[in-house]
Every structure is written in structure tokens, then in C-alpha cells.
Design an enzyme around this catalytic site. Structure first.
Site, PDB file in Angstrom:
ATOM      1  N   ARG A 146      -1.945  -0.485   5.130  1.00  0.00           N
ATOM      2  CA  ARG A 146      -3.472  -1.778   4.877  1.00  0.00           C
ATOM      3  C   ARG A 146      -3.558  -2.821   3.647  1.00  0.00           C
ATOM      4  O   ARG A 146      -3.471  -3.715   3.683  1.00  0.00           O
ATOM      5  CB  ARG A 146      -3.730  -0.735   3.672  1.00  0.00           C
ATOM      6  CG  ARG A 146      -4.665   0.720   3.652  1.00  0.00           C
ATOM      7  CD  ARG A 146      -4.631   1.847   3.012  1.00  0.00           C
ATOM      8  NE  ARG A 146      -3.687   2.889   2.430  1.00  0.00           N
ATOM      9  CZ  ARG A 146      -3.545   3.117   1.474  1.00  0.00           C
ATOM     10  NH1 ARG A 146      -5.183   3.447   0.727  1.00  0.00           N
ATOM     11  NH2 ARG A 146      -2.787   3.427   1.416  1.00  0.00           N
ATOM     12  N   CYS A 180       0.842  -1.355  -0.374  1.00  0.00           N
ATOM     13  CA  CYS A 180       0.066   0.150  -0.032  1.00  0.00           C
ATOM     14  C   CYS A 180       1.010   1.613  -0.223  1.00  0.00           C
ATOM     15  O   CYS A 180       1.503   1.078  -0.606  1.00  0.00           O
ATOM     16  CB  CYS A 180      -0.818  -0.198   1.112  1.00  0.00           C
ATOM     17  SG  CYS A 180      -0.451   0.086   2.704  1.00  0.00           S
TER      18      CYS A 180
END
Length: 411
Positions: free
Chosen positions: A375, A370
């Protein structure tokens, strides 16, 4: 999506009308495939994934789509419900058959919205081929965690960035707060050195032989970031409370506000035991040249296309050249593509089918990235829960890759 699989007795057995819904009693596990029908499981995601809760059977009928009746409480408008149904490809031109907890409530709402929906009675104990997520135990329900806390069989961590203000407002009894600054550092926000990580985990009372459950207040990414570090370091049994503190509160369990103090312990290892779980630029460059290795971008569509960097501290926009879009969310602080309306992990069957549609193959080495790692850690953890073994987090993510003159593309 896989073809919907429906129980054969939908067609063969006698149907009776009860309160406007169709109820089918059956004792067979024969199935039939149909393009015109959708079987919906209205229970919780925990039960669907495999957890046997309150003495009931865990797992689901193969081919069933998860849409929990409880999600109606999280979807405030009829349009929001329709949007969520559409997300899971539950459409009005197909016959919908619903089974599970409070299925009558869901059927009533579906029919009110113009769907062709019927309730069916299913005895899951009669099935010997129920499907479940391979490692469903990695994402735990509040009821399981509550029992384990009472039995003193888990070590619970609340993860967040910054001070303990939210933690002191109310946290799961016995849980220890850990600031993510203890395991990572700027400016790239990669993890700290292996020696610092092992020392920090020991200072927080963590031994690698414990069953460690991590949660966050709301967003899963801090918990996932910490979970990835724990597994990287060598903790054998790491789990996440699926749905986080919100799920705990919704289950009606108590909170405490006193800070939990812990004594430092020996982590139990002198060096990290699973270094393959998190890779750095050196390993990422080697993976990039490997034809059996893919980079999976789990940022927002705008970040993937290069329309925004996502963060004010990342100067360049774009993506790793050749990266596959693996879904993410609406922006750099959103992971709604991986969340149910109650903030639990999205249906694992839906998640896996979308990956396969994007040509993300379990057999390949999949490196999730990410902006800086949070994430990617969440999606990586879900991939492990699915049973995908060849997965890693590219720790530096887009920030590190773009700052080191590596192959990039921008639409």
C-alpha cells in the site's frame, strides 16, 4: 480544500437556457473566487490530470473539482452517488457549474438528486493557465498504452502474487507476467537483495532504458509494488496503467491468452541506482530522529488506532509513534481513499489537499509505510506523480518496526 475558482464570465456574460441547463459561451480567462459556487470538471481523470486525449486539451481550470460523468456507471445507487459527491465536498447548499464531456448527463443526475446544478460550455483551448499534475505521464490512459504497444515503444508487465492463472485468462497483448515473489520474500516481505532484484528483472526481459508500463488485474498495489522496485533498481521511465486491466477492458481493447515468453537481457546496471526510494530499518531509525522527516501511515483507520493488525501474520497492533495518518482504506486489502469509482487514482488536487490538512508537507522527507510495503508503494508512486521528490517507502513497515522494539503507540 482550496477555494473554488470560477470563471468570471459566469456572472458577466449573457446566459441562455437550453434543455433546462445554463450554457455560457465565453472567451475570457478572468476568474473570480466564491465560497458559494463549485466548478466541476466532468471529464475523465486522465484529461483532468493533464492528458490530451483525442485531440482535446489536457489539464483543468484551476480550482475545478473532478467528478467524471463516467463514474455514474460505477455507482449503482443514488445513495452511492451522493456518498461520492460528499467525499469530494460537493454539497447541496452551493451552486454547481459543470463543464466537460457529457456534462449534461451529470447535471441532470445532480438536479434529480436535489443539487443546484448548471451546465456551462467551456473552450479549454482559450486558457493559457490550465492546471495539471506535474508528472501526469506516470499514470497512463489505455488509449496511450494501446498506441505505444502498436508502435512497439513500451515494455508491459502484469504484476500479481502467485501463479499466472489470471494472466492466462486474458492479458494486455504483449504483456509479460511477473510474480511479486520474484522481487520480495518472507517473512517480513521486504524486497530481495539488490543483486537478486537486478538479476530477476533481467531474466524477465527488462532493461533500465526501456519505457516500462505496469498494471494489475484489479488492485493497483501489486503494480505499484513492482513499479517501486523498478524505479529503485534504476529503470528510467516507469509508468502505471491507471485503472489497471479494468480500464483497458472498459476502453474496448482486446486481450490475449497466450503466455508471452521473453529472452533474458542485461538489465543495464550492476547495482541499484535509486537506493533512496526504499529504506530499511537502519535508515528508518535515522529518519525517525530527523526533525524534518515524517512517517506517513497509509493503512486503515483501525490499523492506525491499533484496533487490528490488519494481517494474520502480524502479531502486534499499533503505529509508529508520531506517525501522521495519510489515509488508506477500509481494511488492509482496500485503498479506496486513493481510488476513484472507476479505480483510477483519486483527484490529485484532493489528495494533496488532504495531506496538507494532515500537516504532510512536500518539503519534508516523507516516509510512507503500511503493513509490509504494498500500500505504501502505491501512495509513494502517486506522490512522485504529484512532483513530491523527498519521498520513500519504508519497506519493512509496521511489521518490521513493531517486531524490533521501536517507539510505538496504541490508542
Amino acid at each position: 480544500m482550496k477555494k473554488t475558482i470560477l470563471v468570471f464570465c459566469f456572472i458577466l456574460l449573457t446566459l441562455c437556457l437550453v434543455s433546462g441547463n445554463i450554457l455560457a459561451e465565453y472567451q475570457t480567462s478572468e476568474i473570480v473566487e466564491s465560497e458559494d459556487m463549485i466548478l466541476i470538471d466532468s471529464r475523465s481523470s486522465y484529461s483532468y490530470n493533464g492528458w490530451a486525449i483525442d485531440g482535446k486539451v489536457g489539464g483543468h481550470i484551476p480550482g475545478a473539482v473532478l467528478f467524471s460523468t463516467k463514474w455514474l456507471e460505477n455507482l449503482e445507487t443514488n445513495q452511492a452517488i451522493k456518498n461520492e459527491l460528499n467525499r469530494f465536498n460537493i454539497v447541496k447548499n452551493k451552486e454547481l457549474y459543470v463543464y466537460g464531456d457529457n456534462s449534461d448527463t451529470l447535471v441532470d443526475k445532480l438536479n434529480e438528486l436535489g443539487y443546484k446544478s448548471s451546465q456551462i460550455e467551456v473552450d479549454l483551448k482559450e486558457y493559457d493557465n490550465l492546471a495539471q499534475m506535474e508528472n501526469f505521464e506516470m499514470l497512463v490512459p489505455p488509449v496511450w498504452l494501446n498506441e505505444k504497444i502498436k508502435a512497439d515503444q513500451v515494455f508491459v508487465l502484469e504484476a500479481s502474487w502467485g501463479d499466472q492463472s489470471e494472466y492466462l485468462k486474458g492479458h494486455i497483448p504483449g504483456s509479460v507476467h511477473i510474480n511479486t515473489d520474484a522481487i520480495e520474500e518472507g517473512p517480513i516481505w521486504n524486497r530481495k537483495s539488490d543483486e537478486e532484484i537486478i538479476k530477476s528483472l533481467g531474466q524477465h526481459g527488462i532493461n533500465k532504458e526501456q519505457t516500462v508500463v505496469v498494471y494489475s488485474v484489479a488492485d493497483t498495489t501489486p503494480a505499484a509494488r513492482l513499479a517501486s522496485i523498478l524505479k529503485y533498481a534504476g529503470v528510467n521511465d516507469v509508468r502505471i496503467l491507471d485503472g489497471n486491466l479494468k480500464a483497458w477492458n472498459a476502453a474496448g481493447y482486446e486481450l490475449e491468452t497466450e503466455k508471452v515468453e521473453v529472452e533474458p537481457v542485461d538489465f543495464g546496471a550492476k547495482k541499484v541506482e535509486n537506493p533512496e526510494y526504499i529504506i530499511d530499518l537502519k535508515e528508518a531509525k535515522k529518519a525517525y530522529d530527523n526533525p524534518n522527516s515524517d512517517f506517513i501511515d497509509v493503512r486503515s483507520p483501525e490499523e492506525f488506532r491499533g484496533e487490528t493488525t490488519g494481517y494474520d501474520y502480524i502479531p502486534k497492533a499499533g503505529r509508529i509513534k508520531g506517525a501522521i495518518y495519510g489515509y488508506g482504506g477500509k481494511n488492509a486489502y482496500d485503498m479506496s481513499d486513493y481510488r476513484n469509482p472507476d479505480n483510477t487514482m483519486i483527484s490529485y488536487t484532493f489528495m494533496e489537499s488532504r495531506w496538507l490538512e494532515q500537516s504532510v508537507e512536500a518539503e519534508n522527507q516523507n516516509n510512507f509505510y503500511c503493513g509490509t510495503g504494498w500500500r505504501a508503494s502505491e501512495v509513494w508512486f502517486y506522490a512522485l506523480a504529484l512532483g513530491w521528490d523527498n519521498v520513500s517507502v519504508y519497506d519493512g513497515g509496521w511489521f518490521e518496526w513493531s517486531e524490533n522494539k521501536q517507539p510505538v503507540v496504541k490508542e
